[in-house]
Enzyme design. Structure first.
Site, PDB file in Angstrom:
ATOM      1  CD  GLU A 122      44.090  36.037  45.949  1.00 38.60           C
ATOM      2  OE1 GLU A 122      43.389  36.326  46.765  1.00 38.60           O
ATOM      3  OE2 GLU A 122      43.486  35.113  45.602  1.00 38.60           O
ATOM      4  CD  GLU A 127      35.681  40.192  50.351  1.00 36.28           C
ATOM      5  OE1 GLU A 127      36.434  39.724  50.566  1.00 36.28           O
ATOM      6  OE2 GLU A 127      36.394  41.511  49.144  1.00 36.28           O
TER       7      GLU A 127
END
Length: 280
Positions: free
Chosen positions: A55, A66
């Site tokens: 990824e 995040e």
């Protein structure tokens, strides 16, 4: 469901690993972190270190899902002038050496939207991208990016979470392809890892609605955790601990050192050992 007309590297990799009886090790790094050259070197080294699927984070100024490690990685990348063009070029350069390891671009819709979904998908696929994870495009907006991706030959991978129940799952999974990414804990990336019992139940629930492989991520940091989660999942996703390893390897000026690449690849190799022990 809109069907892919071709088999992707993601499909082939998960089929291969299923035949081998082990889960995939899925590794995340942020493109351009800590700088373009170091990031390219890390990306190129990941397969040999043990990564089965990569990824590659698309840096964006507002990475809302995040935790601190990936936020900081994004800031480092953007501070060095990283762009979407550079991310796609990283994939092109990777493909000159590796035409088998799947690459999934992960991030947010804004940088894609400004390029146009169809144009972006075409450029990404031509660069060698196999899948997209775009966390802020809901299933109700599949026409926006998901369907153009699938029609363009790129897997569109959806996230599910502990809060995704039986009623919601069919909507989320309707046009998902490649694999399903189960976010094992509520919250942001890098949170504490879920326990194996809850992961086992969640994977079974998802598989009752889909034949796709299920990869589990968020909070996995050690080979022991990778082994335990790998007993139940088709893939183990590791990200925050890798970008944190990058941060810790930098010098006092935030620049890459001769330890930066090894900090990541050594950790990936140890996680791969854990995944290997999870052979079913």
């Amino acid at each position: 469901m809109v069907g892919l007309m071709i088999e992707t590297r993601i499909d082939r990799q998960f089929s291969k690993l299923k035949a081998e009886g082990r889960p995939a090790l899925v590794t995340f790094i942020t493109a351009g972190d800590p700088d373009l050259a170091a990031s390219q070197a890390i990306l190129d080294a990941l397969p040999e270190a043990g990564s089965d699927v990569i990824e590659l984070g698309m840096p964006f100024s507002d990475p809302m899902a995040e935790g601190v490690p990936i936020q900081l990685a994004t800031q480092r990348s953007l501070a060095h002038g990283h762009t979407m063009d550079k991310t796609l070029q990283m994939v092109r350069d990777f493909r000159k050496k590796d035409d088998e390891t799947p690459i999934v671009l992960m991030g947010y819709y804004n940088p894609i939207y400004v390029r146009g979904s169809a144009a972006f998908v075409k450029e990404a696929r031509e660069a060698g991208v196999d899948g997209l994870i775009v966390v802020d495009v809901p299933a109700e907006a599949d026409d926006e990016l998901c369907i153009p991706a699938i029609e363009g030959g790129v897997n569109f991978i959806r996230l599910t979470a502990p809060t995704t129940d039986d009623k919601r799952l069919p909507t989320v999974l309707k046009n998902t392809s490649g694999f399903v990414y189960y976010v094992s804990v509520t919250g942001v990336t890098g949170a504490a890892a879920a326990d194996s019992e809850s992961v086992s139940k969640a994977v079974k629930l998802i598989k009752s609605h889909s034949d796709l492989p299920v990869a589990v991520g968020f909070g996995i940091k050690t080979a022991e955790q990778a082994e335990e989660i790998g007993k139940y999942a088709d893939g183990v996703v590791v990200g925050s601990i890798l970008v944190e390893a990058i941060r810790k390897s930098l010098d006092e000026n935030g620049k890459a050192t001769n330890q930066t690449q090894a900090a990541v690849t050594d950790l990936v190799s140890s996680l791969r050992v854990g995944v290997e022990k999870a052979r079913k």
